[in-house]
Design an enzyme around this catalytic site. Structure first.
Site, mmCIF file in Angstrom:
data_model
loop_
_atom_site.group_PDB
_atom_site.id
_atom_site.type_symbol
_atom_site.label_atom_id
_atom_site.label_comp_id
_atom_site.label_asym_id
_atom_site.label_seq_id
_atom_site.Cartn_x
_atom_site.Cartn_y
_atom_site.Cartn_z
ATOM 1 N N THR A 185 29.487 56.821 42.394
ATOM 2 C CA THR A 185 28.296 57.493 42.928
ATOM 3 C C THR A 185 28.043 58.730 42.072
ATOM 4 O OG1 THR A 185 28.505 56.743 45.196
ATOM 5 C CG2 THR A 185 27.517 58.908 44.894
ATOM 6 N N THR A 201 30.783 62.867 47.174
ATOM 7 C CA THR A 201 31.036 61.452 46.904
ATOM 8 C C THR A 201 32.343 61.052 47.561
ATOM 9 O OG1 THR A 201 31.529 59.817 45.191
ATOM 10 C CG2 THR A 201 32.052 62.105 44.664
ATOM 11 N N GLY A 248 31.775 57.422 52.656
ATOM 12 C CA GLY A 248 30.562 57.962 53.261
ATOM 13 C C GLY A 248 30.642 58.185 54.759
HETATM 14 N N1 ASP Z 1 29.548 58.183 49.449
HETATM 15 C C1 ASP Z 1 29.000 56.934 48.997
HETATM 16 C C2 ASP Z 1 28.689 56.075 50.192
HETATM 17 O O1 ASP Z 1 29.463 56.065 51.112
HETATM 18 C C3 ASP Z 1 29.920 56.174 48.112
HETATM 19 C C4 ASP Z 1 30.532 56.968 46.990
HETATM 20 O O2 ASP Z 1 30.449 58.183 46.960
HETATM 21 O O3 ASP Z 1 31.105 56.342 46.088
HETATM 22 O O4 ASP Z 1 27.709 55.374 50.176
#
Ligand code: ASP
Length: 313
Positions: A183, A234, A237
């Site tokens: 992300t 990130t 989530g």
């Molecule tokens: N935080 C993002 C989500 O949960 C994923 C990530 O940060 O890799 O969609």
């Protein structure tokens, strides 16, 4: 009790400043040398694109968007081309921008926007609303968004990750396939001291169709407030949403009197206490930037400040 997260401070107290991340979490597979070099080159290119805007006196938002465009085009990150795939093999992407003055735009469930961050920006600038789910092709056209077929986003590497995830599910083992890496996010401070934050993601590998994470939720994965900090998160989530992570960093600084580093650390500990992990970048309207990620996790990040260009992957 959470283990102490890894924390570092960067840059100087004031002046134009750009910090980016390309995801954080526990790595199931170590990155190959080739992948590492590709990631490093993309982080550098994103820093150059974003910082050029700040150096030219453009607003923080322009730097955030320019840096994110580069990373959305780079297949090594989980955003735009190279997005993580849902259980049914599609890319469903989410994005958000927040400015220090409170202006906000976000979108989730995007399947055709080449640059999901442009949709967040369009929501902020062209509608009276803050968050759209699955905007139609007509709406995207009206907002001037470049659209591509969903296949454009799907890479062989992400297909392989999804297959690995499904094999894990089938064998009853822990289903994981580097689900949380890549992300992207950016926080910037411009010549006038204004801050902005942006985040763009494909979510997590093997997510159920329709699942939305923290990234497009103002206050969870992304937040900015001129009285304190700009934040992009990130990681897991669901846990970042439960922690109201990005707003929490702001509140700890603005209301609790903590330093950005203390605030980011406490938030990451809260995420870990909930069984999640990840990372965060924090840029104060005045003060040094903070990069942090949970113990055992790894993070892709970089910053540009004066002649300093630092990347880590
Ligand atoms: N935080 C993002 C989500 O949960 C994923 C990530 O940060 O890799 O969609």
């Amino acid at each position: 009790m959470a283990n102490a997260p890894h924390m570092l401070e960067a840059g100087g107290e004031d002046g134009v400043f750009l910090v980016i991340h390309g995801g954080a979490g526990r790595r199931v597979h170590e990155m190959s040398e080739e992948r590492r070099a590709e990631t490093d080159a993309a982080l550098h290119a994103a820093l150059e694109a974003g910082y050029a805007k700040l150096a030219a006196g453009e607003p923080a938002l322009e730097a955030v968007v320019a840096a994110i465009h580069v990373m959305e085009d780079a297949p090594c990150f989980n955003a735009g081309r190279g997005a993580a795939l849902t259980l049914d093999g599609r890319a469903e992407m989410d994005s958000c921008v927040v400015l220090g003055d409170g202006s906000t735009g976000a979108a989730c469930g995007l399947t055709t926007a080449r640059h999901p961050i442009d949709v967040a920006r369009a929501v902020m600038e062209r509608t009276p609303h803050v968050l759209f789910a699955e905007p139609s092709a007509e709406q995207l056209d009206e907002w001037g968004i470049e659209q591509v077929p969903n296949d454009y986003f799907v890479t062989d590497a992400r297909r392989a990750s999804l297959e690995e995830f499904k094999r894990g599910l089938a064998t009853g083992g822990e289903a994981q396939a580097d689900p949380r890496h890549g992300t992207i996010g950016a926080v910037a401070r411009d010549r006038d001291g204004r801050v902005a934050a942006g985040t763009s993601t494909g979510g997590i590998t093997g997510q159920q169709p329709g699942r939305v994470g923290d990234s497009p939720i103002c206050g969870a994965g992304t937040y900015a407030n001129q009285s304190s900090v700009a934040v992009s998160c990130t990681g897991t989530g669901e846990k970042f949403i439960q922690e109201v992570a990005a707003y929490q960093v702001h509140a700890r600084v603005a209301l609790g009197g903590q330093t950005p580093l203390e605030a980011a650390r406490a938030m990451l500990e809260g995420v870990e206490d909930r069984g999640g992990d990840g990372g965060v970048i924090v840029l104060p309207a005045r003060g040094r930037a903070v990069v942090g990620f949970n113990d055992g996790a790894q993070m892709n990040y970089g910053w540009a400040y004066g002649s300093e260009r630092v990347t880590h992957e």
